[in-house]
Enzyme design. Structure first.
Site, mmCIF file in Angstrom:
data_model
loop_
_atom_site.group_PDB
_atom_site.id
_atom_site.type_symbol
_atom_site.label_atom_id
_atom_site.label_comp_id
_atom_site.label_asym_id
_atom_site.label_seq_id
_atom_site.Cartn_x
_atom_site.Cartn_y
_atom_site.Cartn_z
ATOM 1 C CE LYS A 180 -2.154 -0.976 3.797
ATOM 2 N NZ LYS A 180 -1.482 -2.265 4.059
ATOM 3 C CB THR A 181 3.609 2.396 2.242
ATOM 4 O OG1 THR A 181 2.835 2.316 3.447
ATOM 5 C CG2 THR A 181 4.535 3.604 2.323
ATOM 6 C CD GLU A 222 2.928 1.154 7.587
ATOM 7 O OE1 GLU A 222 2.623 0.063 8.078
ATOM 8 O OE2 GLU A 222 2.678 1.480 6.405
ATOM 9 N NE ARG A 268 9.503 1.433 1.485
ATOM 10 C CZ ARG A 268 8.296 0.897 1.626
ATOM 11 N NH1 ARG A 268 7.310 1.261 0.814
ATOM 12 N NH2 ARG A 268 8.062 0.004 2.572
ATOM 13 N N GLY A 325 -16.733 0.543 9.074
ATOM 14 C CA GLY A 325 -17.712 1.620 9.047
ATOM 15 C C GLY A 325 -18.244 1.906 7.664
ATOM 16 N NE ARG A 375 -19.115 8.428 -4.775
ATOM 17 C CZ ARG A 375 -19.973 7.910 -3.906
ATOM 18 N NH1 ARG A 375 -21.114 7.393 -4.341
ATOM 19 N NH2 ARG A 375 -19.695 7.890 -2.611
#
Length: 413
Positions: free
Chosen positions: A180-181, A203, A212, A346, A380
């Site tokens: 993800k990062t 993180e 990196r 949620g 969407r």
């Protein structure tokens, strides 16, 4: 948020302070007690507004950035009430004037229409306003092909209609360790050559993220960079070409304690001083916001506020989210993440305009393939359940394009 003007303030001193803040913002100068005092002095208003001591008191009692909209609405509401009283008095005076009632009614109507425009109480867009909006939009599209902010991953941008759009909340979901990062950093680096990016990391530190980047630019493994002990040529390359390349990337990093309030304040500061085109948050679960009787409600509140921030700043907001363990509990042939893997978090699925999920086969098997699937699970304004494949360079922590091979496959799940 309502559009305040200095005239909305009852107190002339506060009106002058607000006008000075607007002047500083228009010049791209940060608003603080020193710059504000200088601007008020230049305007000849410093002493009449209470001087430096009053400015310091205002700063000390400054509300949270998240409350600004509510406070501005209070000021605007009282301003409209005063103007309504004034308009009422003028309309009453028209009633006592001899002459044509039609003229008086027309003048009274003009007063009320003017007040409605100032109040901004109607958000109805009529045919003429719509044509003006569309004319401006399609002129931009004619000139630059897309109003989106491209990710720099060619196939993904093609599938998304050019990239990410202002006002949208984009969720990038994956299991821990899938990357993800890395993909957020890849997108940030690609965008930063032409756009200003705010990268909020809960993180990794700026140093760890930079290792990196340096590894990718030097063509070395990240652990080699972190180990150190460079030879002379490598060090010269690092402090020369690599540093110049990093300097050209217009990325602003915020790696302190992350809350929606701190992110909002930082984003507003960057937007005012430098201009801001995209906000990246890594990742939702690390935000320290409290509130909500459980984790589901807490994360839902965070995603809803980030969606509001995207609309308020009129920029794309990309936020990473760590998925549940559900993919690992499914059958061997069914490891790709689905929207259902967001449900325990949620209302994230409902708030997001775009949901991208990462899948790497080598995460679950012994395959040597380095392809990563970016699965568009929600879109969407386009087709969902589409797959874009990119190459994951794990050694250098980078994502790259694969050769475009026509229409991407669709997933029926």
């Amino acid at each position: 948020m309502c559009n305040l003007t200095p005239a909305d303030f009852f107190d002339e001193g506060y009106a002058a302070i607000y006008a000075a803040c607007q002047k500083l913002a228009d010049k791209g100068v940060s608003v603080d007690p020193v710059t504000l005092a200088q601007m008020l002095s230049d305007m000849g208003k410093l002493e009449s507004t209470g001087g430096v001591a009053n400015l310091s008191s205002l700063v000390a009692n400054c509300a949270s950035p998240l409350d600004m909209g509510y406070h501005a609405d209070i000021i605007k509401r009282h301003s409209i009430s005063r103007q309504l009283i004034s308009a009422g008095e003028k309309i009453a005076a028209l009633g006592y004037q001899p002459g044509n009632n039609g003229d008086s009614l027309s003048q009274a109507d003009d007063l009320l229409v003017s007040l409605r425009k100032k109040a901004g109480t109607t958000h109805v867009i009529g045919p003429e306003e719509r044509m003006a909006l569309l004319g401006e939009r399609y002129e931009k599209l004619f000139i630059s092909d897309s109003v989106a902010v491209p990710s720099g991953l060619t196939d993904l941008d093609r599938e998304l209609g050019g990239g990410f759009y202002n006002g949208d909340l984009i969720i990038v979901g994956a299991r821990s360790g899938v990357g993800k990062t890395t993909i957020l950093q890849c997108i940030a680096n690609n965008m930063s050559l032409k756009h200003n990016v705010l990268f909020c990391s809960g993180e990794m530190s700026v140093e760890a993220l930079s290792d990196r980047d340096v590894a990718g630019l030097l063509g070395k493994r990240v652990n080699e960079i972190r180990l150190g002990g460079f030879d002379g040529d490598t060090y010269a390359d690092l402090t020369g070409r690599v540093m110049e390349s990093l300097k050209a990337r217009r990325i602003y990093y915020f790696d302190r304690t992350l809350t929606v309030a701190s992110i909002t304040q930082t984003a507003l500061g960057v937007q005012t001083r430098h201009g801001l085109d995209i906000l990246i948050v890594d990742y939702l679960g690390l935000l320290a916001d409290e509130g909500g009787e459980n984790q589901n409600i807490r994360l839902g509140n965070i995603s809803r506020k980030l969606k509001g921030l995207a609309r308020e700043l009129d920029i794309p907001v990309i936020a990473a989210h760590q998925l549940s363990r559900a993919p690992e509990l499914r059958g061997a042939d069914d490891k790709r993440p689905n929207l259902s893997d967001l449900r325990e978090s949620g209302h994230i699925e409902e708030d997001a305009d775009l949901v991208l999920m990462l899948y790497r086969e080598d995460y679950y098997t012994d395959t040597t393939s380095k392809e990563t699937e970016i699965i568009i699970r929600k879109h969407r304004q386009g087709r969902a359940n589409r797959v874009v494949k990119v190459y994951f360079d794990e050694a250098h922590q980078m994502y790259r394009d694969l050769v475009w091979q026509g229409d991407q496959q669709a997933i029926d799940k």
